[in-house]
Design an enzyme around this catalytic site. Structure first.
Site, PDB file in Angstrom:
ATOM      1  N   SER A  82       1.272  -1.089  -0.354  1.00 48.45           N
ATOM      2  CA  SER A  82       0.092  -0.200  -0.075  1.00 48.45           C
ATOM      3  C   SER A  82       1.142   1.309   0.274  1.00 48.45           C
ATOM      4  O   SER A  82       0.142   2.601   0.231  1.00 48.45           O
ATOM      5  CB  SER A  82      -0.921  -0.035   1.431  1.00 48.45           C
ATOM      6  OG  SER A  82      -0.438  -0.027   2.609  1.00 48.45           O
ATOM      7  N   THR A 107      -8.744   2.666  -4.542  1.00 47.65           N
ATOM      8  CA  THR A 107      -7.621   4.407  -3.942  1.00 47.65           C
ATOM      9  C   THR A 107      -8.254   4.952  -4.940  1.00 47.65           C
ATOM     10  O   THR A 107      -7.998   4.813  -6.009  1.00 47.65           O
ATOM     11  CB  THR A 107      -6.542   4.089  -3.543  1.00 47.65           C
ATOM     12  OG1 THR A 107      -5.780   4.925  -3.430  1.00 47.65           O
ATOM     13  CG2 THR A 107      -5.750   3.480  -4.850  1.00 47.65           C
ATOM     14  N   ASP A 108      -8.156   6.372  -4.600  1.00 46.50           N
ATOM     15  CA  ASP A 108      -8.796   7.793  -5.430  1.00 46.50           C
ATOM     16  C   ASP A 108      -7.134   8.016  -6.253  1.00 46.50           C
ATOM     17  O   ASP A 108      -6.927   8.471  -7.763  1.00 46.50           O
ATOM     18  CB  ASP A 108      -8.732   8.844  -4.956  1.00 46.50           C
ATOM     19  CG  ASP A 108      -7.754   9.168  -3.811  1.00 46.50           C
ATOM     20  OD1 ASP A 108      -6.879   8.346  -3.748  1.00 46.50           O
ATOM     21  OD2 ASP A 108      -7.188  10.500  -3.568  1.00 46.50           O
ATOM     22  N   GLU A 109      -5.938   7.141  -5.825  1.00 47.16           N
ATOM     23  CA  GLU A 109      -5.244   7.037  -6.707  1.00 47.16           C
ATOM     24  C   GLU A 109      -4.553   6.784  -8.203  1.00 47.16           C
ATOM     25  O   GLU A 109      -4.167   6.745  -8.936  1.00 47.16           O
ATOM     26  CB  GLU A 109      -3.817   7.047  -6.161  1.00 47.16           C
ATOM     27  CG  GLU A 109      -3.639   7.756  -4.390  1.00 47.16           C
ATOM     28  CD  GLU A 109      -2.297   7.435  -3.933  1.00 47.16           C
ATOM     29  OE1 GLU A 109      -1.604   7.064  -4.577  1.00 47.16           O
ATOM     30  OE2 GLU A 109      -2.203   7.104  -2.223  1.00 47.16           O
ATOM     31  N   TYR A 116       2.375   1.778  -7.240  1.00 52.02           N
ATOM     32  CA  TYR A 116       1.669   1.369  -6.893  1.00 52.02           C
ATOM     33  C   TYR A 116       0.131   1.537  -7.621  1.00 52.02           C
ATOM     34  O   TYR A 116      -0.447   0.442  -7.608  1.00 52.02           O
ATOM     35  CB  TYR A 116       1.577   1.837  -4.999  1.00 52.02           C
ATOM     36  CG  TYR A 116       0.444   2.233  -4.753  1.00 52.02           C
ATOM     37  CD1 TYR A 116      -0.122   0.943  -4.083  1.00 52.02           C
ATOM     38  CD2 TYR A 116      -0.829   3.627  -4.138  1.00 52.02           C
ATOM     39  CE1 TYR A 116      -1.498   1.418  -3.141  1.00 52.02           C
ATOM     40  CE2 TYR A 116      -1.605   3.569  -3.223  1.00 52.02           C
ATOM     41  CZ  TYR A 116      -2.065   1.807  -3.393  1.00 52.02           C
ATOM     42  OH  TYR A 116      -3.354   1.921  -2.043  1.00 52.02           O
ATOM     43  N   LYS A 120      -2.878  -1.321  -8.610  1.00 42.48           N
ATOM     44  CA  LYS A 120      -4.535  -0.871  -8.084  1.00 42.48           C
ATOM     45  C   LYS A 120      -5.174  -0.667  -9.294  1.00 42.48           C
ATOM     46  O   LYS A 120      -6.538  -1.132  -9.326  1.00 42.48           O
ATOM     47  CB  LYS A 120      -4.574   0.215  -6.799  1.00 42.48           C
ATOM     48  CG  LYS A 120      -4.213   0.307  -5.353  1.00 42.48           C
ATOM     49  CD  LYS A 120      -4.613  -1.466  -5.077  1.00 42.48           C
ATOM     50  CE  LYS A 120      -5.657  -0.820  -4.667  1.00 42.48           C
ATOM     51  NZ  LYS A 120      -5.349  -2.174  -3.276  1.00 42.48           N
ATOM     52  N   ASN A 180      -6.697   8.192   3.998  1.00 40.02           N
ATOM     53  CA  ASN A 180      -7.205   7.759   5.652  1.00 40.02           C
ATOM     54  C   ASN A 180      -5.601   7.945   6.839  1.00 40.02           C
ATOM     55  O   ASN A 180      -4.714   7.902   6.160  1.00 40.02           O
ATOM     56  CB  ASN A 180      -6.863   5.942   5.779  1.00 40.02           C
ATOM     57  CG  ASN A 180      -8.344   5.546   5.228  1.00 40.02           C
ATOM     58  OD1 ASN A 180      -8.793   4.558   5.538  1.00 40.02           O
ATOM     59  ND2 ASN A 180      -8.037   6.170   3.517  1.00 40.02           N
ATOM     60  N   LEU A 211       2.285   9.440   5.472  1.00 43.06           N
ATOM     61  CA  LEU A 211       2.711  11.100   6.641  1.00 43.06           C
ATOM     62  C   LEU A 211       2.343  11.245   7.790  1.00 43.06           C
ATOM     63  O   LEU A 211       2.920  11.952   8.694  1.00 43.06           O
ATOM     64  CB  LEU A 211       2.088  12.081   5.595  1.00 43.06           C
ATOM     65  CG  LEU A 211       2.303  13.484   5.967  1.00 43.06           C
ATOM     66  CD1 LEU A 211       3.742  13.624   5.665  1.00 43.06           C
ATOM     67  CD2 LEU A 211       1.014  14.139   5.249  1.00 43.06           C
ATOM     68  N   ASP A 214      12.304  15.684  -3.280  1.00 40.63           N
ATOM     69  CA  ASP A 214      10.594  15.305  -3.898  1.00 40.63           C
ATOM     70  C   ASP A 214      10.491  13.649  -4.294  1.00 40.63           C
ATOM     71  O   ASP A 214      11.622  13.663  -5.066  1.00 40.63           O
ATOM     72  CB  ASP A 214      10.394  16.607  -5.177  1.00 40.63           C
ATOM     73  CG  ASP A 214       8.606  16.264  -4.934  1.00 40.63           C
ATOM     74  OD1 ASP A 214       8.094  15.617  -4.168  1.00 40.63           O
ATOM     75  OD2 ASP A 214       8.106  16.894  -5.622  1.00 40.63           O
TER      76      ASP A 214
END
Ligand code: NAD
Ligand code: TYD
Length: 335
Positions: free
Chosen positions: A84, A124-126, A149, A153, A179, A189, A271
């Site tokens: 994930s 996921t929204d990703e 990732y 998905k 989440n 994060l 980054d």
């Protein structure tokens, strides 16, 4: 009584889901099928091990024989199991393809042959890629995954849709934003920053810190998944989000303030390659069709989450050992 096979139930979202279902849904029994990777932690559900409606099975979703056995007598599958973390997928995408794509394919195949009533794919929204300064992801937004990732998905989502289309399977897909809450592994994060700050360690902001995420409390996500299992329409996608967009730097300032730590603990680092700039969700379809809406306000949820980490030092110590230290060095040693 319905029996659900919850895959990945020892992870962050799965364990919160199981906890809430056992507490609030007396008509549901749960078989938790989890391979116990670095992210799977039996301690997350230790207090529920002897619950009469709960059973744990150690197993890998890429192991067809194990999946066949685990699915005996099961009514529905809720597929949380996944690799994930975006940063890990950049270091090595192999496990993501294995679990997220092949694992989903095996689960779908076995669920189909064992005539499982419904399959819920936790996505996921990703998968939608990155937004500009305005706009929201809807269920109609084309898939445009940018990381290994999110690509894995998206591949799984497309397989689910193919099984619905080709075999008439009853499956629904849920796509949720970022989440936060208790039991989240401290590589993401919010838990990474809370646990670092609790130790007066620096927190690494990628790039300029102006990337935006839409934060939702993990229990609101779980309520959405349960609503999708109960009320979703076969073949449909449902977006969940918290209507809570925050730039990473603003969120970091909030965590520093709540923990009473100085801004000098912020460390700007290189980054993330291919870093998505903004995610934001339109969740009106789930509100309309599932009767769901996010309940937790971010201020309260974040305070409670910080309090949970403060109260669970032994849990933190345990997960921040072993593989974690190797990963941390690999990830941040080079930035
Ligand atoms: P997590 O990394 O905390 O937990 C993943 C769980 O899956 C672990 O318990 C792990 O042991 C298990 N697992 C991994 N590979 C497995 C395999 N091959 N067989 C069986 N079990 C395996 O993840 P999470 O944050 O709880 O995410 C759960 C799901 O929700 C994932 O599918 C993820 O893509 C999705 N999701 C997560 C978020 C988020 O913000 N964390 C947002 C939207 C969607
Ligand atoms: P993360 O929790 O990894 O979730 P995702 O990448 O799936 O959205 O990261 C959330 C945001 O925080 C993302 O924009 C990347 C950024 N980030 C940092 O700036 N520093 C960090 O150490 C981590 C883990 C993330």
């Amino acid at each position: 009584m319905a029996t659900l096979l919850v895959t990945g139930g020892c992870g962050f979202i799965g364990s919160n889901f199981i906890r809430d279902v056992l507490a609030n849904e007396p008509d549901i029994s749960i078989v938790n099928f989890d391979a116990l990777t670095y992210a799977g932690n039996l301690a997350n559900l230790a207090d529920l091990e002897s619950h009469s409606r709960y059973r744990f099975v150690k197993g890998d979703i890429t192991d067809r024989a194990a999946v066949e056995k685990a699915l005996e007598g099961v009514d529905g599958v809720i597929n949380f199991a996944a690799e994930s973390h975006v940063d890990r997928s950049i270091l090595d995408s192999g496990p993501f393809l294995r679990t997220n794509v092949i694992g989903t394919q095996i689960l779908l195949d076995v669920a189909r042959s064992q005539k499982i009533k419904r399959f819920v794919q936790v996505s996921t929204d990703e998968v939608y890629g990155s937004l500009g300064a305005t706009g929201l992801f809807t269920e109609e937004t084309p898939l445009h995954p940018n990381s290994p990732y999110s690509a894995s998905k998206a591949a799984a989502d497309m397989l689910v849709q193919a099984y619905v289309h080709t075999f008439g399977m009853d499956a629904v897909i849920t796509r949720c934003s970022n989440n936060y809450g208790p039991y989240q592994f401290p590589e993401k994060l919010i838990p990474l920053f809370i646990t670092n700050l609790m130790r007066d360690q620096q927190v690494p902001i990628y790039g300029d810190g102006q990337q935006i995420r839409d934060w939702i409390h993990v229990r609101d996500h779980g309520a959405g998944i349960l609503a999708a299992w109960r009320k979703g329409k076969a073949g449909e996608v449902y977006n969940f989000g918290g209507r809570c967009e925050k730039a990473n730097l603003d969120l970091t300032h909030l965590m520093l303030d709540l923990l009473g730590k100085p801004r000098t603990l912020i460390k700007y680092v290189q980054d993330r390659p291919g870093h998505d700039r903004r995610y934001a969700i339109d969740c009106t379809k789930a509100e309309r069709e599932l009767g769901w809406s996010p309940q937790m306000t971010f201020d309260v949820g974040l305070r409670e989450t910080i309090d949970w980490y403060k109260a669970n030092e032994a849990w933190i110590k345990n997960v921040r050992s072993g593989d974690y230290l190797k990963y941390y060095q690999q990830q941040y040693g080079s930035r």
